[in-house]
Write an enzyme that holds these catalytic residues in place. Structure first.
Site, short mmCIF file in Angstrom:
data_model
loop_
_atom_site.label_atom_id
_atom_site.label_comp_id
_atom_site.label_asym_id
_atom_site.label_seq_id
_atom_site.Cartn_x
_atom_site.Cartn_y
_atom_site.Cartn_z
N VAL A 191 -5.74 -24.73 34.43
CA VAL A 191 -7.02 -24.02 34.36
C VAL A 191 -7.02 -22.80 35.28
O VAL A 191 -7.40 -21.70 34.87
CB VAL A 191 -8.19 -24.96 34.72
CG1 VAL A 191 -9.49 -24.17 34.83
CG2 VAL A 191 -8.32 -26.05 33.68
N VAL A 231 -18.69 -29.60 32.55
CA VAL A 231 -19.15 -30.47 31.46
C VAL A 231 -18.83 -29.82 30.12
O VAL A 231 -19.24 -28.69 29.86
CB VAL A 231 -20.67 -30.73 31.55
CG1 VAL A 231 -21.14 -31.59 30.38
CG2 VAL A 231 -21.03 -31.40 32.87
N GLY A 274 -16.18 -28.50 28.65
CA GLY A 274 -15.27 -27.36 28.46
C GLY A 274 -16.00 -26.07 28.18
O GLY A 274 -16.81 -25.59 28.97
N GLY A 290 -0.45 -32.48 25.11
CA GLY A 290 -0.97 -31.95 26.36
C GLY A 290 -2.44 -32.23 26.58
O GLY A 290 -3.04 -31.71 27.52
N LYS A 314 -19.22 -36.56 33.97
CA LYS A 314 -19.98 -35.50 33.31
C LYS A 314 -21.41 -35.95 33.03
O LYS A 314 -22.35 -35.15 33.14
CB LYS A 314 -19.27 -35.10 32.01
CG LYS A 314 -17.92 -34.43 32.25
CD LYS A 314 -17.13 -34.25 30.96
CE LYS A 314 -15.79 -33.61 31.22
NZ LYS A 314 -14.96 -33.51 29.99
N GLY A 325 -8.52 -28.17 26.98
CA GLY A 325 -7.68 -26.98 26.90
C GLY A 325 -8.04 -25.97 27.97
O GLY A 325 -9.17 -25.90 28.45
#
Length: 376
Positions: A14, A131, A133, A186, A204, A301
């Site tokens: 990230v 929360v 993405g 991944g 979350k 992702g």
């Protein structure tokens, strides 16, 4: 022209995506801030690991060196775990830096303290990326809280678990095989416990509870179950009824009495979360005025998470008034456990005061909208 200086904590999947996004979207950021925006320093645990990647900013493993950068404006935290992240962000606030974080465990555990520290110091704390993405859940709920009372939230908050359940449904795979595919893609870590045992979605949900009610339930009193117990036989049996099993996080406020849960439930085709597949996250919000809303998008992702972080960065130019949403509420006790099970009959029964699908003394809970159909 003085630049906006950013300190970045963490440069993994990230953090590195955030750095790339700030560079690639520099023109847009300059239009918003009226000046250059750049990463001035990066704090990591192992300098040598990132020496080839970070060449245009200070790279350090010493927090004191990061905070010694003159006129540091913003700290973006993209690590995991409560410590040392909490200590770093506390120090950043004392230095007068705005804070942006994607760390859901930190916000769930120590978010109230960080919010108060930031308020006292006159800086902003933003956490959209913590929360769902890239789905703008936090910003949307903040807007609704001006007037609306949010009475219910139903959400798919973990992309890894949703991917696994989707693979089991689409391909008839057993849990272990679907998990392996998630790891190869991944989406899941080598140790997937945080995702498949429900902790990620739980953290979350606690962040959302804090936002909605300025309070959390006792963590021990929240129903939390992961997806390890969901078998391919369960998935097939549910599918024969036209249903899907999804991992759903829920907050429901019934007259000031709030129930929280994270667990696999059965959804009928009419439920708004039924069609949320793959790594997507989705949040269904019901307000007393606005009615029912659904937000959906990629929940796993690097780029979706980086997107939320950089949008938080852009939003720093807007002076937002924090809304005090303290409600007179109490949290209910954890429900009595309902074992998970095979569903060859699809028979609906009442158990522990709730509609469940039964077979041979073993049960799956029906989601609220499915219950309404069963009772009709």
């Amino acid at each position: 022209m003085t630049a906006v200086k950013i300190g970045l904590i963490g440069y993994g999947t990230v953090g590195s995506a955030v750095g790339r996004t700030i560079r690639s979207h520099q023109e847009n950021l300059q239009a918003i801030f009226g000046k250059e925006v750049h990463v001035a320093g990066v704090l990591v645990r192992e300098k040598q690991k990132y020496a080839q990647q970070v060449t245009d900013a200070l790279l350090t493993d010493d927090a004191a060196e990061l905070f010694s950068i003159s006129d540091l404006d913003v700290i973006i935290e993209a690590s995991v775990g409560i410590e040392p992240a909490f200590s770093y962000l506390t120090e950043a606030i004392q230095h007068g830096c705005h804070i942006i974080t994607a760390n859901k465990e930190l916000i769930a555990s120590r978010g109230a303290e960080l919010k108060q520290l930031a308020k006292d110091k006159g800086v902003r704390l933003e956490y959209e990326a913590a929360v769902a993405g890239g789905v703008p859940v936090i910003g949307t709920l903040k807007q609704l809280l001006h007037i609306n009372h949010v009475v219910k939230v139903e959400a798919i908050l973990n992309g890894t678990s949703n991917f696994i359940l989707t693979e089991m449904y689409d391909k008839g795979l057993p849990f272990g095989e679907a998990l392996r595919l998630a790891q190869e893609a991944g989406f899941a870590e080598a140790d997937p416990a945080n995702d498949v045992d429900g902790w990620d979605a739980f953290y979350k949900l606690m962040v959302l509870s804090d936002l909605l009610f300025e309070a959390q339930p006792d963590w021990e009193k929240v129903t939390r179950r992961g997806i390890r117990s969901v078998s391919s036989q369960d998935i097939r049996a549910a599918a024969e009824q036209g249903w899907k099993i999804k991992h759903v996080a829920m907050l429901e406020n019934a007259g000031g009495e709030v129930t929280a849960s994270v667990e696999p439930v059965i959804l009928t085709a009419g439920h708004p979360l039924y069609s949320v597949d793959g790594v997507d996250n989705a949040v269904c919000v019901e307000g007393d005025l606005v009615g029912k809303l659904k937000l959906q998008g990629p929940g796993a992702g690097a780029l979706p998470t980086a997107s939320a972080i950089v949008e938080d960065l852009a939003n720093l130019v807007h002076q937002r008034k924090e809304i005090n949403v303290k409600r007179e509420i109490k949290f209910t006790e954890k429900r009595e456990a309902v074992p998970f099970v095979h569903l060859p009959s699809g028979e609906t029964v009442l158990l522990h005061g709730e509609n469940v699908v039964a077979s041979d003394g073993r049960y799956y809970r029906l989601a609220a909208r499915a219950q309404a159909k069963a009772e009709a």
